[in-house]
Write a protein that holds these residues in place. Sequence first.
Motif, mmCIF file in Angstrom:
data_model
loop_
_atom_site.group_PDB
_atom_site.id
_atom_site.type_symbol
_atom_site.label_atom_id
_atom_site.label_comp_id
_atom_site.label_asym_id
_atom_site.label_seq_id
_atom_site.Cartn_x
_atom_site.Cartn_y
_atom_site.Cartn_z
ATOM 1 N N HIS A 144 38.061 52.547 33.826
ATOM 2 C CA HIS A 144 38.308 51.527 34.844
ATOM 3 C C HIS A 144 37.004 51.048 35.470
ATOM 4 O O HIS A 144 36.799 49.830 35.645
ATOM 5 N N LYS A 147 35.137 48.862 32.929
ATOM 6 C CA LYS A 147 35.844 47.584 32.727
ATOM 7 C C LYS A 147 35.580 46.651 33.905
ATOM 8 O O LYS A 147 35.298 45.449 33.712
ATOM 9 N N GLN A 148 35.687 47.187 35.119
ATOM 10 C CA GLN A 148 35.420 46.370 36.306
ATOM 11 C C GLN A 148 33.964 45.909 36.342
ATOM 12 O O GLN A 148 33.667 44.783 36.756
ATOM 13 N N GLU A 151 33.082 42.746 34.362
ATOM 14 C CA GLU A 151 33.457 41.507 35.052
ATOM 15 C C GLU A 151 32.528 41.248 36.228
ATOM 16 O O GLU A 151 32.051 40.126 36.441
ATOM 17 N N TYR A 152 32.243 42.304 36.993
ATOM 18 C CA TYR A 152 31.418 42.192 38.201
ATOM 19 C C TYR A 152 30.005 41.725 37.860
ATOM 20 O O TYR A 152 29.405 40.913 38.576
ATOM 21 N N PHE A 189 31.960 50.612 45.303
ATOM 22 C CA PHE A 189 33.294 51.182 45.137
ATOM 23 C C PHE A 189 33.585 52.321 46.116
ATOM 24 O O PHE A 189 34.734 52.688 46.308
ATOM 25 N N GLY A 259 37.585 51.983 44.770
ATOM 26 C CA GLY A 259 37.451 51.246 43.517
ATOM 27 C C GLY A 259 37.443 52.063 42.249
ATOM 28 O O GLY A 259 37.524 51.489 41.159
ATOM 29 N N SER A 262 42.337 52.675 39.248
ATOM 30 C CA SER A 262 43.022 51.428 38.911
ATOM 31 C C SER A 262 44.402 51.403 39.561
ATOM 32 O O SER A 262 44.948 52.444 39.967
#
Length: 305
Positions: A144, A147-148, A151-152, A189, A259, A262
Amino acid sequence: MMKFSTTILFILFTVFYHAQTLYSKAYGNPNNPPVIFIHGGPSGNATLFEGTTASKLAEKGFYIIVYDRRGEGRSKDENATMTFKESFEDLNQIYADYKLKKANIIAHSFGGIIGTLFTDHFPKKVSSLTLAGALFTQQETYDHILKQAKEYFKNDPARLKEISEVEQLAKNSAAYRKRCYEIAGAMNFFKMPSPTPESEELRKNYEAGEFYTNNIRNPNSPAKFYQNEPLNNLDNTKVLKEIKKKGIPIFAIYGKNDGIFSEKQLNDLKNIVGKNNFRLIDNCSHYLFVDQQDEFLQFIKLTLK
């Protein structure tokens, strides 16, 4: 006769040595329901919980016991192996030192793995298990985070390269864990989105006091753990279900803005422990007993009483 005496002497020395190296402290009335707090890590300690929350939870009618695991925090021990077996020995020592037959366990972060496994191994010793921002499916957490991060940092080539490098590391390694959490930290996070005056005051007082001074981190702990403990990347879903079958109540309280978990993970956990035993707190991250202390205390009082 000499052999027997030598054996007894060795046992007494071992108990004495262990008792001297394991830091622990109790808060509240010993006649109240006992609660043992298990801190995060590896390389953690109980100072933040102890310095901000232990005495306040004791005022709610509990006997709170905090401790630092062997080789971590204030429990200095160069010979510590950081294994789950050793963690169980430490916990059993706490039970013996405070003359407890059963206790409620509150487990935070990595302490959730230890608390879950201990409850499964010693069910007769645990009245309830509370997962507070606790790990339970480790690889899902790492997946997770990464993956985040993609994008970030989608417009940051250097960071994307770093993420790719992390994905190539052995997933059962201290380096993989460390770099995943470093990336999580870079995305904030672990930070409360909108600090309240109450949370800021708690942190300010903690950082100005003796507990922060004793916020000792052992940088060798993670490497030792991964070197000595083969069960180092666990999915405790089945274990939690087994604990529930044994009739031990499981409670879970998490920050909505933590964070590293998920939405799927938290929903899965809610389905295991039950809707009434699960709480998600708004404007709250990983250190929920500081971010939203009143809600944390209210949940513990409601569930454990």
